[in-house]
Design a protein around this motif. Structure first.
Motif, mmCIF file in Angstrom:
data_model
loop_
_atom_site.group_PDB
_atom_site.id
_atom_site.type_symbol
_atom_site.label_atom_id
_atom_site.label_comp_id
_atom_site.label_asym_id
_atom_site.label_seq_id
_atom_site.Cartn_x
_atom_site.Cartn_y
_atom_site.Cartn_z
ATOM 1 N N LEU A 193 0.828 -1.197 0.000
ATOM 2 C CA LEU A 193 0.000 0.000 0.000
ATOM 3 C C LEU A 193 0.871 1.259 0.000
ATOM 4 N N GLY A 194 1.913 1.261 0.855
ATOM 5 C CA GLY A 194 2.804 2.410 0.929
ATOM 6 C C GLY A 194 3.523 2.658 -0.377
ATOM 7 N N TYR A 195 4.024 1.578 -0.966
ATOM 8 C CA TYR A 195 4.738 1.713 -2.236
ATOM 9 C C TYR A 195 3.802 2.214 -3.334
ATOM 10 N N GLY A 196 2.586 1.662 -3.357
ATOM 11 C CA GLY A 196 1.630 2.051 -4.389
ATOM 12 C C GLY A 196 1.268 3.521 -4.322
ATOM 13 N N ILE A 197 1.307 4.097 -3.128
ATOM 14 C CA ILE A 197 0.981 5.509 -2.956
ATOM 15 C C ILE A 197 2.210 6.396 -3.151
ATOM 16 N N MET A 198 3.329 5.998 -2.517
ATOM 17 C CA MET A 198 4.511 6.856 -2.492
ATOM 18 C C MET A 198 5.269 6.898 -3.810
ATOM 19 N N ILE A 213 3.810 9.338 -6.427
ATOM 20 C CA ILE A 213 3.937 10.716 -5.938
ATOM 21 C C ILE A 213 5.377 11.197 -6.065
ATOM 22 N N ALA A 214 6.325 10.349 -5.654
ATOM 23 C CA ALA A 214 7.737 10.712 -5.723
ATOM 24 C C ALA A 214 8.172 10.944 -7.163
ATOM 25 N N ARG A 215 7.725 10.086 -8.061
ATOM 26 C CA ARG A 215 8.106 10.254 -9.471
ATOM 27 C C ARG A 215 7.504 11.515 -10.059
ATOM 28 N N SER A 263 22.992 10.859 0.637
ATOM 29 C CA SER A 263 21.965 11.497 1.455
ATOM 30 C C SER A 263 21.066 10.450 2.088
ATOM 31 N N PHE A 264 20.416 10.827 3.201
ATOM 32 C CA PHE A 264 19.399 9.958 3.800
ATOM 33 C C PHE A 264 18.335 9.585 2.784
ATOM 34 N N ILE A 265 18.035 10.509 1.877
ATOM 35 C CA ILE A 265 16.960 10.292 0.916
ATOM 36 C C ILE A 265 17.265 9.142 -0.035
ATOM 37 N N ASP A 266 18.531 8.717 -0.118
ATOM 38 C CA ASP A 266 18.913 7.593 -0.983
ATOM 39 C C ASP A 266 18.105 6.348 -0.657
ATOM 40 N N SER A 267 17.802 6.159 0.628
ATOM 41 C CA SER A 267 17.081 4.967 1.057
ATOM 42 C C SER A 267 15.603 5.019 0.689
ATOM 43 N N LEU A 268 15.150 6.145 0.191
ATOM 44 C CA LEU A 268 13.812 6.251 -0.379
ATOM 45 C C LEU A 268 13.873 6.164 -1.894
ATOM 46 N N VAL A 269 14.887 6.794 -2.471
ATOM 47 C CA VAL A 269 15.004 6.866 -3.926
ATOM 48 C C VAL A 269 15.148 5.476 -4.544
ATOM 49 N N ILE A 270 16.016 4.642 -3.958
ATOM 50 C CA ILE A 270 16.259 3.327 -4.553
ATOM 51 C C ILE A 270 15.005 2.448 -4.554
ATOM 52 N N PRO A 271 14.333 2.256 -3.410
ATOM 53 C CA PRO A 271 13.121 1.417 -3.440
ATOM 54 C C PRO A 271 12.011 1.978 -4.326
ATOM 55 N N LEU A 272 11.922 3.301 -4.416
ATOM 56 C CA LEU A 272 10.821 3.905 -5.168
ATOM 57 C C LEU A 272 11.079 3.980 -6.664
ATOM 58 N N THR A 273 12.299 3.709 -7.094
ATOM 59 C CA THR A 273 12.599 3.745 -8.533
ATOM 60 C C THR A 273 12.947 2.373 -9.097
ATOM 61 N N ALA A 274 13.202 1.405 -8.234
ATOM 62 C CA ALA A 274 13.511 0.054 -8.702
ATOM 63 C C ALA A 274 12.233 -0.629 -9.203
ATOM 64 N N PRO A 275 12.343 -1.535 -10.167
ATOM 65 C CA PRO A 275 11.154 -2.189 -10.737
ATOM 66 C C PRO A 275 10.651 -3.379 -9.929
ATOM 67 N N THR A 312 5.002 2.339 10.470
ATOM 68 C CA THR A 312 4.286 2.220 9.206
ATOM 69 C C THR A 312 5.129 2.747 8.049
ATOM 70 N N PHE A 313 5.790 3.885 8.267
ATOM 71 C CA PHE A 313 6.592 4.484 7.202
ATOM 72 C C PHE A 313 7.746 3.581 6.795
ATOM 73 N N PHE A 314 8.532 3.121 7.773
ATOM 74 C CA PHE A 314 9.705 2.312 7.428
ATOM 75 C C PHE A 314 9.307 0.950 6.877
ATOM 76 N N THR A 315 8.201 0.405 7.349
ATOM 77 C CA THR A 315 7.717 -0.837 6.765
ATOM 78 C C THR A 315 7.293 -0.625 5.324
ATOM 79 N N SER A 316 6.676 0.516 5.048
ATOM 80 C CA SER A 316 6.160 0.780 3.713
ATOM 81 C C SER A 316 7.250 0.983 2.672
ATOM 82 N N ILE A 317 8.474 1.286 3.119
ATOM 83 C CA ILE A 317 9.562 1.459 2.153
ATOM 84 C C ILE A 317 10.528 0.271 2.173
#
Length: 257
Positions: free
Chosen positions: A26-31, A34-36, A63-75, A99-104
């Motif tokens: 659910l988190g991935y499907g939403i985030m 939006i991030a892209r 950056s800390f944001i790297d740990s969001l960028v990789i999961p949200l851009t990988a296929p 919830t946030f860390f589980t979702s990513i």
């Protein structure tokens, strides 16, 4: 709670990796969309990531944001390690963090040296042995000056132990989203490059220090080609800062260099 319940093993204690559930999807499907839409990242090489099986995404770290960028851009689903306190808080704040860390795709591990460090490394191994994708930063902690530092050999140990292929990742511009010393997020253009998969098994076994070193150097050379960073030529000894990457030095202990 009954004695039988108290004696029951958790999946982690039984040697199994905890796999993301409904919250992740659910988190991935939403985030992700939006991030892209907001950051409009330039992404190349997504086809280089195997759709199934064991794969390590080995990235530079800016950056800390790297740990969001990789999961949200990988296929495909990507997991990584985060300190356990992000999952054990109470009240509304604890629920939001969990919830946030589980979702990513984060997996909680205890921080510390010695056995705690080995437990963290073993957590990464269990994730890979469940035929999942696992993201790590071979430098150990993020680069504060933008240079690419020498890789620690934990990445090679994981690849050689599990038989996982390694996909090098080059991140460009993520440090501009959250510059060092700041807490806010800025809208900046980023580039994510997924490189050609690397089979490090040709270097030897996981028990060989030489094999681990050669495999790690090959991985770091591929990351350098993708990121174009200046090479530091030394290990990054800066104190961990930020959040997710605070445990990185413990995940890749010095003896595995």
């Amino acid at each position: 709670m009954t004695n039988d319940a108290e004696a029951a093993e958790t999946p982690e204690e039984a040697g199994e990796a905890k796999r993301p559930g409904l919250v992740y999807f659910l988190g991935y499907g939403i985030m992700a969309p939006i991030a892209r839409f907001v950051f409009r990242p330039t992404i190349t090489g997504r086809e280089n990531i195997p759709k199934t099986g064991r794969v390590i995404l080995a990235s530079n770290h800016l950056s800390f944001i790297d740990s969001l960028v990789i999961p949200l851009t990988a296929p495909r689903r990507v997991q990584f390690l985060a300190k356990s306190t992000y999952f054990t808080g109470t009240g509304l704040k604890g629920w939001i963090s969990r919830t946030f860390f589980t979702s990513i795709g984060a997996v909680g591990v205890e921080r510390g040296a010695g056995q705690a460090a080995q437990d963290a490394l073993d957590a990464g191994r269990r994730i890979l042995e469940s035929d999942s994708a696992f993201a790590i930063y071979p430098e150990g902690t993020r680069s504060l000056d933008g240079r690419l530092y020498k890789g620690r050999t934990g990445v090679a140990w994981l690849a050689l132990t599990t038989g996982a292929v390694v996909v090098p990742v080059g991140l460009i511009g993520t440090q501009e989203i959250q510059p060092v010393g700041t807490k806010g997020i800025r809208i900046r253009k980023v580039t994510v490059k997924f490189g050609t998969p690397i089979d490090v098994s040709t270097h030897g076994s996981a028990e060989s220090g030489k094999a681990r070193r050669l495999a790690t150097d090959e991985i770091m050379a591929a990351i350098h080609e993708l990121s174009g960073q200046e090479l530091a030529g030394v290990y990054n000894e800066s104190p961990p800062a930020g959040t997710l990457h605070k445990i990185a030095d413990k995940v890749f202990p010095r003896e595995r260099r």
